[in-house]
Write a protein that holds these residues in place. Structure first.
Motif, PDB file in Angstrom:
ATOM      1  N   GLY A 143       0.935  -1.391   0.092  1.00 17.91           N
ATOM      2  CA  GLY A 143       0.051   0.230  -0.071  1.00 17.91           C
ATOM      3  C   GLY A 143       0.874   1.363   0.008  1.00 17.91           C
ATOM      4  N   SER A 144       0.668   2.028   1.110  1.00 12.83           N
ATOM      5  CA  SER A 144       1.445   3.341   1.146  1.00 12.83           C
ATOM      6  C   SER A 144       2.434   3.193   2.409  1.00 12.83           C
ATOM      7  CB  SER A 144       0.562   4.585   1.160  1.00 12.83           C
ATOM      8  OG  SER A 144      -0.076   4.398   2.357  1.00 12.83           O
ATOM      9  N   SER A 145       2.861   2.089   2.737  1.00 14.79           N
ATOM     10  CA  SER A 145       3.745   1.723   3.962  1.00 14.79           C
ATOM     11  C   SER A 145       4.930   0.946   3.391  1.00 14.79           C
ATOM     12  CB  SER A 145       2.864   1.103   4.894  1.00 14.79           C
ATOM     13  OG  SER A 145       1.938   1.949   5.441  1.00 14.79           O
ATOM     14  N   ILE A 146       5.988   1.009   4.257  1.00 11.40           N
ATOM     15  CA  ILE A 146       7.034   0.260   4.130  1.00 11.40           C
ATOM     16  C   ILE A 146       6.981  -0.753   5.149  1.00 11.40           C
ATOM     17  CG2 ILE A 146       9.632   0.200   4.185  1.00 11.40           C
ATOM     18  CD1 ILE A 146       8.609   1.636   1.871  1.00 11.40           C
ATOM     19  N   VAL A 147       7.244  -2.004   5.103  1.00  9.81           N
ATOM     20  CA  VAL A 147       6.837  -2.985   6.010  1.00  9.81           C
ATOM     21  C   VAL A 147       8.212  -3.704   6.153  1.00  9.81           C
ATOM     22  CG1 VAL A 147       4.356  -2.985   5.639  1.00  9.81           C
ATOM     23  CG2 VAL A 147       5.765  -4.724   4.126  1.00  9.81           C
ATOM     24  N   GLY A 148       9.103  -3.567   5.525  1.00 14.10           N
ATOM     25  CA  GLY A 148      10.598  -4.224   5.891  1.00 14.10           C
ATOM     26  C   GLY A 148      11.395  -4.260   4.408  1.00 14.10           C
ATOM     27  N   LEU A 149      12.284  -5.093   4.530  1.00 15.46           N
ATOM     28  CA  LEU A 149      13.349  -5.012   3.362  1.00 15.46           C
ATOM     29  C   LEU A 149      13.657  -6.387   2.832  1.00 15.46           C
ATOM     30  CD1 LEU A 149      16.321  -6.050   4.589  1.00 15.46           C
ATOM     31  CD2 LEU A 149      15.991  -4.027   6.139  1.00 15.46           C
ATOM     32  N   ARG A 150      14.160  -6.255   1.688  1.00 16.48           N
ATOM     33  CA  ARG A 150      14.587  -7.274   0.878  1.00 16.48           C
ATOM     34  C   ARG A 150      16.387  -7.396   0.777  1.00 16.48           C
ATOM     35  NH1 ARG A 150      10.780  -7.321  -2.368  1.00 16.48           N
ATOM     36  NH2 ARG A 150       9.517  -8.685  -1.138  1.00 16.48           N
ATOM     37  N   THR A 151      16.967  -8.474   0.931  1.00 18.03           N
ATOM     38  CA  THR A 151      18.233  -8.369   0.538  1.00 18.03           C
ATOM     39  C   THR A 151      18.478  -8.902  -0.763  1.00 18.03           C
ATOM     40  OG1 THR A 151      18.649 -10.596   1.563  1.00 18.03           O
ATOM     41  CG2 THR A 151      18.879  -8.899   2.996  1.00 18.03           C
ATOM     42  N   ARG A 152      19.722  -8.700  -1.280  1.00 18.09           N
ATOM     43  CA  ARG A 152      20.083  -9.080  -2.689  1.00 18.09           C
ATOM     44  C   ARG A 152      20.231 -10.457  -2.973  1.00 18.09           C
ATOM     45  NH1 ARG A 152      25.179  -5.288  -3.995  1.00 18.09           N
ATOM     46  NH2 ARG A 152      24.070  -3.120  -3.930  1.00 18.09           N
ATOM     47  N   ASP A 153      20.136 -11.314  -1.760  1.00 13.15           N
ATOM     48  CA  ASP A 153      20.174 -12.609  -1.973  1.00 13.15           C
ATOM     49  C   ASP A 153      18.513 -13.322  -1.789  1.00 13.15           C
ATOM     50  OD1 ASP A 153      19.838 -12.608   0.737  1.00 13.15           O
ATOM     51  OD2 ASP A 153      21.674 -13.791   1.103  1.00 13.15           O
ATOM     52  N   GLY A 154      17.590 -12.595  -1.579  1.00 16.74           N
ATOM     53  CA  GLY A 154      16.180 -12.736  -1.624  1.00 16.74           C
ATOM     54  C   GLY A 154      15.687 -12.897  -0.153  1.00 16.74           C
ATOM     55  N   ARG A 155      16.458 -12.788   0.945  1.00 12.71           N
ATOM     56  CA  ARG A 155      15.765 -12.757   2.158  1.00 12.71           C
ATOM     57  C   ARG A 155      14.875 -11.363   2.519  1.00 12.71           C
ATOM     58  NH1 ARG A 155      21.114 -13.645   5.610  1.00 12.71           N
ATOM     59  NH2 ARG A 155      21.890 -12.346   4.128  1.00 12.71           N
ATOM     60  N   GLU A 156      13.815 -11.962   3.467  1.00  7.43           N
ATOM     61  CA  GLU A 156      12.950 -10.674   3.761  1.00  7.43           C
ATOM     62  C   GLU A 156      13.183 -10.362   5.366  1.00  7.43           C
ATOM     63  OE1 GLU A 156       9.107 -10.877   2.331  1.00  7.43           O
ATOM     64  OE2 GLU A 156       9.673 -11.017   0.462  1.00  7.43           O
ATOM     65  N   LEU A 157      13.261  -9.180   5.674  1.00 11.39           N
ATOM     66  CA  LEU A 157      13.192  -9.032   7.164  1.00 11.39           C
ATOM     67  C   LEU A 157      11.869  -7.952   7.419  1.00 11.39           C
ATOM     68  CD1 LEU A 157      14.079  -8.440   9.864  1.00 11.39           C
ATOM     69  CD2 LEU A 157      15.759  -6.950   9.138  1.00 11.39           C
ATOM     70  N   ARG A 158      10.836  -8.290   7.879  1.00  8.80           N
ATOM     71  CA  ARG A 158       9.785  -7.616   8.059  1.00  8.80           C
ATOM     72  C   ARG A 158       9.900  -6.628   9.519  1.00  8.80           C
ATOM     73  NH1 ARG A 158       5.156  -7.893   4.570  1.00  8.80           N
ATOM     74  NH2 ARG A 158       5.952  -9.283   2.754  1.00  8.80           N
ATOM     75  N   ALA A 159       9.425  -5.414   9.347  1.00 13.00           N
ATOM     76  CA  ALA A 159       9.924  -4.486  10.585  1.00 13.00           C
ATOM     77  C   ALA A 159       8.703  -3.516  10.776  1.00 13.00           C
ATOM     78  CB  ALA A 159      11.192  -3.590  10.336  1.00 13.00           C
ATOM     79  N   ASP A 160       8.256  -3.159  11.896  1.00 15.81           N
ATOM     80  CA  ASP A 160       7.296  -2.095  12.240  1.00 15.81           C
ATOM     81  C   ASP A 160       7.939  -0.915  11.587  1.00 15.81           C
ATOM     82  OD1 ASP A 160       5.886  -4.028  13.450  1.00 15.81           O
ATOM     83  OD2 ASP A 160       6.494  -3.519  15.553  1.00 15.81           O
ATOM     84  N   GLN A 161       9.043  -0.554  11.815  1.00 16.61           N
ATOM     85  CA  GLN A 161       9.631   0.659  11.295  1.00 16.61           C
ATOM     86  C   GLN A 161      11.069   0.356  10.685  1.00 16.61           C
ATOM     87  OE1 GLN A 161       8.908   4.467  13.592  1.00 16.61           O
ATOM     88  NE2 GLN A 161       9.146   2.821  15.222  1.00 16.61           N
ATOM     89  N   VAL A 162      11.232   0.857   9.411  1.00 14.62           N
ATOM     90  CA  VAL A 162      12.456   0.805   8.721  1.00 14.62           C
ATOM     91  C   VAL A 162      13.297   2.117   8.605  1.00 14.62           C
ATOM     92  CG1 VAL A 162      13.593   0.096   6.500  1.00 14.62           C
ATOM     93  CG2 VAL A 162      11.572  -1.101   7.292  1.00 14.62           C
ATOM     94  N   VAL A 163      14.511   2.093   9.154  1.00 10.82           N
ATOM     95  CA  VAL A 163      15.271   3.265   9.372  1.00 10.82           C
ATOM     96  C   VAL A 163      16.308   3.433   7.965  1.00 10.82           C
ATOM     97  CG1 VAL A 163      16.870   4.712  10.492  1.00 10.82           C
ATOM     98  CG2 VAL A 163      15.019   3.491  11.829  1.00 10.82           C
ATOM     99  N   LEU A 164      16.140   4.474   7.021  1.00 10.13           N
ATOM    100  CA  LEU A 164      17.164   4.529   6.062  1.00 10.13           C
ATOM    101  C   LEU A 164      18.176   5.178   6.641  1.00 10.13           C
ATOM    102  CD1 LEU A 164      15.516   5.142   2.770  1.00 10.13           C
ATOM    103  CD2 LEU A 164      17.077   3.383   3.218  1.00 10.13           C
ATOM    104  N   ALA A 165      19.413   4.818   6.901  1.00 14.99           N
ATOM    105  CA  ALA A 165      20.704   5.231   7.252  1.00 14.99           C
ATOM    106  C   ALA A 165      21.975   5.052   6.381  1.00 14.99           C
ATOM    107  CB  ALA A 165      21.068   4.995   8.750  1.00 14.99           C
ATOM    108  N   ALA A 166      21.571   4.720   5.139  1.00 13.67           N
ATOM    109  CA  ALA A 166      22.423   4.310   4.027  1.00 13.67           C
ATOM    110  C   ALA A 166      23.439   4.985   3.251  1.00 13.67           C
ATOM    111  CB  ALA A 166      21.678   3.277   3.216  1.00 13.67           C
ATOM    112  N   GLY A 167      23.623   6.258   3.997  1.00 10.97           N
ATOM    113  CA  GLY A 167      24.350   7.099   3.366  1.00 10.97           C
ATOM    114  C   GLY A 167      24.197   7.655   1.834  1.00 10.97           C
ATOM    115  N   GLY A 168      25.239   7.445   0.971  1.00  5.91           N
ATOM    116  CA  GLY A 168      25.006   7.727  -0.428  1.00  5.91           C
ATOM    117  C   GLY A 168      23.926   6.867  -1.041  1.00  5.91           C
ATOM    118  N   TRP A 169      23.554   5.790  -0.519  1.00  7.06           N
ATOM    119  CA  TRP A 169      22.602   4.875  -1.095  1.00  7.06           C
ATOM    120  C   TRP A 169      21.325   4.958  -0.725  1.00  7.06           C
ATOM    121  CZ3 TRP A 169      27.749   3.659  -0.150  1.00  7.06           C
ATOM    122  CH2 TRP A 169      28.513   2.925  -1.042  1.00  7.06           C
ATOM    123  N   ALA A 170      21.120   5.779   0.434  1.00 12.16           N
ATOM    124  CA  ALA A 170      19.712   6.186   1.071  1.00 12.16           C
ATOM    125  C   ALA A 170      18.722   6.493   0.106  1.00 12.16           C
ATOM    126  CB  ALA A 170      19.704   6.833   2.257  1.00 12.16           C
ATOM    127  N   GLY A 171      19.047   7.667  -0.579  1.00 16.02           N
ATOM    128  CA  GLY A 171      18.183   8.327  -1.551  1.00 16.02           C
ATOM    129  C   GLY A 171      17.759   7.464  -2.642  1.00 16.02           C
TER     130      GLY A 171
END
Length: 388
Positions: free
Chosen positions: A185-213
């Motif tokens: 929908g209009s929410s971020i509910v987690g992240l997916r790694t390059r090898d396909g693993r998923e981590l679901r989270a109540d909140q996701v913090v983008l602190a990835a420096g040059g890659w965050a944007g």
């Protein structure tokens, strides 16, 4: 040595993307405030490999941008007296910092910042400037001495954050690059790694420096950040260099220098937009470095270069930090765009972000860095259109 880590969980309360100083300080501050079930993921095999590990390691608290200056003032006591057992060595070597301006409008802004700062500061006459920084030759409009600023031990700081966060229960997973944010929908509910693993989270913090944007934009966020390349150079060892000389920084044509490894670390503050995956050294910058150094440090104008490298500094269009909840995507929180002051403000940035994530933030200060402000949503298109 990086501790052996368990497998990535399927779910947590707060997931932090990025193991630089922004992500580490936020993780530690969250855990210290009582937040449990925090997972931090870092793409590289060790934390702090990019911007956090490739900067000039300078603590400069006299800053002419009010909200950032406030974070710097709040952070300085942490560097001077960190918590017990945080680091085995001092985080700060207070050699002092000489700050000059040779352009009238910059001088006026610097003088105003000096009048407002809560940190120790002293105006320098031309003769006092020469005494404090004998390697500098410049006719300055204004000059200030910050006796308690100096050089940070970046490795001790970032290692301290990682060790202390782990001790409080934060799970840090290195070698875990994120491919994309999971959108429902209009929410971020987690992240997916390059090898396909998923981590679901109540909140996701983008602190990835040059890659965050890039990650945020691919998920539908309107926040825009620009990674910029900057070079630093260390000269060959020189017997004339006193290792106890202070940091020198000019805010007119922006140049800084300090003793390092028997020579001088110098930076002409070059800046060019860069793809974060291709932040390589541009050897032609040596001409700019030599020309700027000749103006400020003529006695060392012919010094040989021993080491040249570059790092990234990431900015919003208005150059203010981006800290807070995304205005469009629920569940997404930003700690990014820290530009050239990320190390100086790291302790306060982590505390501010953690407080906001836990609903306890100083809303006045947080408003200055809100991701929804115009200056965080109007930058030019960043090179590279895909996440990761």
């Amino acid at each position: 040595m990086t501790p052996q880590q368990p497998s990535l969980p399927q779910r947590c309360q707060i997931a932090i993307i990025g193991g630089g100083v922004a992500g580490l300080s936020t993780a530690w501050a969250l855990a210290r405030a009582g937040q449990r079930d925090v997972v931090l993921v870092e793409a590289e095999s060790d934390c702090a490999r990019h911007s956090s590990g490739l900067n000039a390691a300078i603590l400069r608290t006299l800053i002419d941008e009010d909200p950032v200056a406030e974070l710097a003032a709040r952070s300085a006591p942490f560097f001077e007296a960190p918590p017990a057992d945080f680091a085995a060595v001092p985080l700060l070597r207070p050699v002092g910092l000489v700050l000059t301006a040779d352009v009238p409008e910059k001088a006026a802004a610097l003088d105003l910042a000096a009048a407002r700062t809560r940190r120790p500061v002293e105006r320098l006459s031309p003769s006092e400037l020469r005494r404090r920084a004998p390697f500098v030759r410049i006719d300055a409009e204004t000059a200030w001495w910050m006796p308690t600023d100096g050089v940070l031990d970046i490795a001790a700081l970032t290692d301290g954050y990682a060790h202390a966060a782990r001790a409080l229960g934060v799970a840090i997973h290195t070698g875990c690059p994120v491919a994309e944010l999971i959108v429902e929908g209009s929410s971020i509910v987690g992240l997916r790694t390059r090898d396909g693993r998923e981590l679901r989270a109540d909140q996701v913090v983008l602190a990835a420096g040059g890659w965050a944007g890039r990650l945020g934009r691919a998920a539908g966020s309107g926040v825009e950040l620009a990674p910029m390349r900057r070079h630093l150079l260390v000269t060959a060892p020189d017997p004339r260099v006193d290792p106890d000389w202070p940091v020198y920084w000019n805010v007119g044509d922006t140049f800084y220098a300090r003793p390092e490894s028997g020579g001088l670390m110098i930076c002409a503050c070059d800046e060019s937009r860069v793809d974060p995956d291709r932040c390589d050294v541009q050897s032609e910058v040596l001409e700019l470095v030599a020309a700027t150094a000749a103006r400020h440090l003529p006695d060392f104008a012919d010094a040989a270069a021993a080491h040249l490298w570059c790092g990234m500094r990431t900015f919003a269009e208005d150059r203010e930090f981006v800290i807070g909840p995304d205005p469009d995507l629920g569940g997404l929180f930003w700690v990014a765009g820290l530009g050239g002051h990320g190390m100086t403000t790291a302790p306060a940035v982590g505390e501010l972000a953690a407080a906001a994530l836990m609903g306890r933030a100083n809303t006045g200060l947080l408003a200055a860095f809100a991701p929804g402000r115009a200056g965080a949503r109007a930058a030019a298109q960043e090179p590279g259109a895909t996440a990761g």
